[in-house]
Every structure is written in C-alpha cells, then in structure tokens.
Design a protein around this motif. Structure first.
Motif, PDB file in Angstrom:
ATOM      1  N   ILE A  32      41.188  13.479  17.129  1.00 56.47           N
ATOM      2  CA  ILE A  32      40.652  14.159  18.298  1.00 56.47           C
ATOM      3  C   ILE A  32      39.138  14.233  18.206  1.00 56.47           C
ATOM      4  O   ILE A  32      38.562  14.202  17.107  1.00 56.47           O
ATOM      5  N   GLU A  33      38.500  14.310  19.374  1.00 55.80           N
ATOM      6  CA  GLU A  33      37.062  14.530  19.473  1.00 55.80           C
ATOM      7  C   GLU A  33      36.827  15.699  20.421  1.00 55.80           C
ATOM      8  O   GLU A  33      37.528  15.832  21.432  1.00 55.80           O
ATOM      9  N   LEU A  34      35.845  16.511  20.104  1.00 56.44           N
ATOM     10  CA  LEU A  34      35.572  17.703  20.910  1.00 56.44           C
ATOM     11  C   LEU A  34      34.069  17.897  21.030  1.00 56.44           C
ATOM     12  O   LEU A  34      33.327  17.757  20.051  1.00 56.44           O
ATOM     13  N   ASN A  35      33.624  18.217  22.246  1.00 61.01           N
ATOM     14  CA  ASN A  35      32.207  18.458  22.513  1.00 61.01           C
ATOM     15  C   ASN A  35      32.094  19.701  23.379  1.00 61.01           C
ATOM     16  O   ASN A  35      32.622  19.733  24.501  1.00 61.01           O
ATOM     17  N   LEU A  36      31.414  20.752  22.880  1.00 56.73           N
ATOM     18  CA  LEU A  36      31.334  22.024  23.586  1.00 56.73           C
ATOM     19  C   LEU A  36      29.895  22.508  23.658  1.00 56.73           C
ATOM     20  O   LEU A  36      29.082  22.241  22.767  1.00 56.73           O
ATOM     21  N   MET A  48      15.128  34.386  29.348  1.00 51.53           N
ATOM     22  CA  MET A  48      15.767  34.203  28.044  1.00 51.53           C
ATOM     23  C   MET A  48      17.063  33.417  28.207  1.00 51.53           C
ATOM     24  O   MET A  48      17.943  33.787  28.978  1.00 51.53           O
ATOM     25  N   VAL A  49      17.159  32.309  27.474  1.00 54.37           N
ATOM     26  CA  VAL A  49      18.359  31.469  27.500  1.00 54.37           C
ATOM     27  C   VAL A  49      18.687  31.060  26.068  1.00 54.37           C
ATOM     28  O   VAL A  49      17.818  30.567  25.335  1.00 54.37           O
ATOM     29  N   LEU A  50      19.933  31.279  25.671  1.00 54.03           N
ATOM     30  CA  LEU A  50      20.407  30.855  24.361  1.00 54.03           C
ATOM     31  C   LEU A  50      21.686  30.051  24.559  1.00 54.03           C
ATOM     32  O   LEU A  50      22.691  30.567  25.039  1.00 54.03           O
ATOM     33  N   THR A  51      21.637  28.778  24.187  1.00 54.46           N
ATOM     34  CA  THR A  51      22.776  27.876  24.327  1.00 54.46           C
ATOM     35  C   THR A  51      23.264  27.445  22.951  1.00 54.46           C
ATOM     36  O   THR A  51      22.465  26.975  22.126  1.00 54.46           O
ATOM     37  N   LEU A  52      24.544  27.610  22.727  1.00 53.00           N
ATOM     38  CA  LEU A  52      25.175  27.119  21.505  1.00 53.00           C
ATOM     39  C   LEU A  52      25.911  25.825  21.824  1.00 53.00           C
ATOM     40  O   LEU A  52      26.524  25.694  22.884  1.00 53.00           O
ATOM     41  N   ARG A  53      25.871  24.878  20.929  1.00 51.42           N
ATOM     42  CA  ARG A  53      26.528  23.593  21.170  1.00 51.42           C
ATOM     43  C   ARG A  53      27.125  23.048  19.875  1.00 51.42           C
ATOM     44  O   ARG A  53      26.678  23.392  18.775  1.00 51.42           O
ATOM     45  N   PHE A 137      26.319  20.467  15.166  1.00 51.57           N
ATOM     46  CA  PHE A 137      26.257  21.725  15.896  1.00 51.57           C
ATOM     47  C   PHE A 137      24.809  22.207  15.911  1.00 51.57           C
ATOM     48  O   PHE A 137      23.975  21.743  15.128  1.00 51.57           O
ATOM     49  N   GLY A 138      24.525  23.148  16.817  1.00 51.98           N
ATOM     50  CA  GLY A 138      23.168  23.657  16.882  1.00 51.98           C
ATOM     51  C   GLY A 138      22.992  24.647  18.015  1.00 51.98           C
ATOM     52  O   GLY A 138      23.964  25.135  18.603  1.00 51.98           O
ATOM     53  N   PHE A 139      21.734  24.958  18.310  1.00 49.81           N
ATOM     54  CA  PHE A 139      21.427  25.913  19.375  1.00 49.81           C
ATOM     55  C   PHE A 139      20.096  25.558  20.012  1.00 49.81           C
ATOM     56  O   PHE A 139      19.258  24.854  19.423  1.00 49.81           O
ATOM     57  N   ASP A 140      19.896  26.062  21.239  1.00 55.30           N
ATOM     58  CA  ASP A 140      18.621  25.963  21.956  1.00 55.30           C
ATOM     59  C   ASP A 140      18.287  27.358  22.472  1.00 55.30           C
ATOM     60  O   ASP A 140      19.127  28.001  23.124  1.00 55.30           O
ATOM     61  N   PHE A 152      22.279  20.511  13.434  1.00 52.14           N
ATOM     62  CA  PHE A 152      22.874  20.224  12.135  1.00 52.14           C
ATOM     63  C   PHE A 152      23.894  19.096  12.310  1.00 52.14           C
ATOM     64  O   PHE A 152      24.565  19.014  13.346  1.00 52.14           O
ATOM     65  N   THR A 153      24.030  18.245  11.321  1.00 53.56           N
ATOM     66  CA  THR A 153      25.093  17.250  11.298  1.00 53.56           C
ATOM     67  C   THR A 153      25.930  17.462  10.043  1.00 53.56           C
ATOM     68  O   THR A 153      25.449  18.016   9.046  1.00 53.56           O
ATOM     69  N   TYR A 154      27.163  17.010  10.083  1.00 55.61           N
ATOM     70  CA  TYR A 154      28.039  17.223   8.934  1.00 55.61           C
ATOM     71  C   TYR A 154      29.058  16.097   8.819  1.00 55.61           C
ATOM     72  O   TYR A 154      29.347  15.385   9.784  1.00 55.61           O
ATOM     73  N   ALA A 155      29.590  15.934   7.619  1.00 56.15           N
ATOM     74  CA  ALA A 155      30.688  15.005   7.353  1.00 56.15           C
ATOM     75  C   ALA A 155      31.484  15.567   6.187  1.00 56.15           C
ATOM     76  O   ALA A 155      30.907  16.011   5.190  1.00 56.15           O
ATOM     77  N   PHE A 156      32.803  15.571   6.331  1.00 54.54           N
ATOM     78  CA  PHE A 156      33.683  16.090   5.287  1.00 54.54           C
ATOM     79  C   PHE A 156      34.781  15.070   4.987  1.00 54.54           C
ATOM     80  O   PHE A 156      35.069  14.192   5.791  1.00 54.54           O
TER      81      PHE A 156
END
Length: 289
Positions: A32-36, A48-53, A137-140, A152-156
């Motif tokens: 599966i792939e997920l993008n939020l 003021m705007v805070l976006t999580l992604r 993942f990250g934020f703006d 941030f990037t990750y691999a497990f």
C-alpha cells in the motif's frame, strides 16, 4: 500488486544441487501507499497556518514459479527461492568468538556451533537491500511573514553489507591501511570475552560468506529544513520591490540509524573511496522587482 517475469542464468556452485538455468519465474510485489496532509492550524485572520504532511509505502515481495532455488556463486552468495525475495544473502550465521582460541563461531544447520561451516550450513536470511517500508513526513508553518518547514525521509527493513566496516576489521590491513579501533579489543589469551576474533584467527576466511557484516540500514533523515522571513507587502508598497524574503536552508542535517558505515542510503557496495551524502547550508536573499 504487480508481477514481473525473470529469466536468470546461474553459475555452478560447489555443494549445491538445486541449480537451474534460464528458469522463468515471477516476482509479486504487493503493498500500500499513502499520502496525507492536514491543516492543524488555519487561522487566516492571525496569519497562522500549520500543515502536517506525510507519505509512506509498504511493499511485500514474493518469488514464485521456480522449480528449484537459484543460487548466485558470488561472495557472499545469494539465493532466490519460492516464497522468498530476490537475492537474499545465503550465508553462514555468525555466532561470535570462541573464547578458547579466538576463532570465529557459526551456527550449523543443526543449531550447534562450529568453526568450520559447510555449504549445508548456509541459510537464507529473509533480508535484502530493498526497503520494505519507506516514505517521508514533515510540516510547514507560517506566521505573519515568518515561515519554517521540515522534511524527513525514512526507510525501514532494509539490510546491506557494510564492506567498509569489514575492511576496517580486516587484520590483514594492519601496517598497510587504516583499521578500526575495535581491533584493539581483539581476542587474546587474556581478553577472551570479546566479539572481535583473534588477529590470527585460523578461520577468518569464512567472514565474507557470513552475516557478520550484514547490517540494518534503516534510517530516519532530516532531509531539508528551512527557516525564513517574507517581508509583508504593506512595507513594500512605496518601493520598487515587489517581493522580498530571506531563507536559511539546511540539507541532510542528521541521521538516526544503526548503520555504522558512511551513509545508509548509499546504493554502492562500499563507500571508502566515495563521498557520502553531503550536509549543505544555504542562505538565500530573494528580491523581486
């Protein structure tokens, strides 16, 4: 999911009877792939705007259709077999150091320890260098002209051979090349409680066909961080400047990883003569007329 067909010639391998040549098989990848993205704060009145992604993928690879396993006669050896993944290391499990003589110990097929493994003691590890889980993942964040963002990037579940560490542990390099300080903890008659074999271990040649240097290359990396200020339009109305901002950016600032080599993301077998991913800082002044 997707199926890919392969046809792979194989070199003969001593002690292995299940060798086939040009055998058609399939590789099934499913997952599966997920993008939020979500605006945690979105207050236009206060600016003021805070976006999580975040995004991620999980992939399961499975080989099928083979009449017998495919074994590559390389150092180390690799195996592709039904129910497994492509090119899994096919090696002797490393079990530490014999405290009596400093030789390396390996786990035999019957579960006992041995200093002299045979081809029958090899086993598939269930690991390879393709990450099963990866993403970012990250934020703006924006507030009255000030802005910051992080990615941030990750691999497990990704494994690689640390050939650089293997080279640093090689006692034959003493007096010729740089070696690791861990060799100071090598087995001696007075230092028997150690995981570093004797510098004169008689079976050191088995190390390249073992999983001793097969390391977890999972990581979380701060790929990009930006902090800046954008001059409000009202301060530029009576000037010839249409837009102005200043930004300080950092790339590849740190890694969280168990990998002991130069770079867990590298696609090379060894990095000793290469440059790892660099850490970069950039200060930008953007003025538009």
């Amino acid at each position: 999911s997707s199926d890919q067909y392969l046809s792979k010639p194989v070199s003969p391998y001593v002690g292995t009877t299940n060798i086939i040549q040009n055998t058609p098989a399939f590789v099934k990848n499913s997952g599966i792939e997920l993008n939020l993205a979500y605006d945690l704060i979105n207050n236009q009145e206060k600016g003021m705007v805070l976006t999580l992604r975040g995004n991620g993928s999980i992939n399961k690879q499975e080989v099928g259709g083979l009449t017998a396993p495919i074994i590559d006669a390389t150092v180390p050896a690799y195996i592709t077999q039904n129910g497994g993944m492509l090119d899994e290391p096919f090696v002797f499990p490393y079990a530490g150091v014999n405290p009596d003589n400093g030789n390396m110990l390996f786990v035999a097929a019957d579960g006992t320890l041995t200093e002299s493994p045979t081809d029958a003691d090899r086993r598939a590890t269930g690991k390879n260098r393709l990450p099963q889980i990866q993403g970012g993942f990250g934020f703006d964040f924006d507030y009255k002209g000030f802005f910051t963002s992080a990615t941030f990037t990750y691999a497990f579940k990704v494994w690689r051979y640390d050939y650089d560490l293997n080279n640093l542990y090689d006692p034959s390099n003493l007096g010729q090349f740089t070696v690791g300080a861990d060799l100071l903890n090598a087995w001696t008659p007075t230092n028997t409680n150690t995981d570093v074999p004797s510098l004169t271990a008689s079976n050191y040649g088995f190390v390249d066909q073992s999983d001793r240097f097969l390391w977890d290359a999972s990581y979380v990396r701060l790929r990009n961080l930006q902090v800046g200020y954008r001059v409000p339009k009202k301060f530029l109305e009576k000037t010839f400047i249409r837009d102005a901002s200043i930004t300080l950016q950092g790339e590849n600032l740190f890694n969280i990883t168990r990998w002991r080599g130069f770079d867990p993301e590298s696609d090379r077998d060894a990095d000793v003569y290469q440059y790892p991913t660099p850490r970069i800082y950039t200060l930008t002044l953007d003025v538009r007329f």
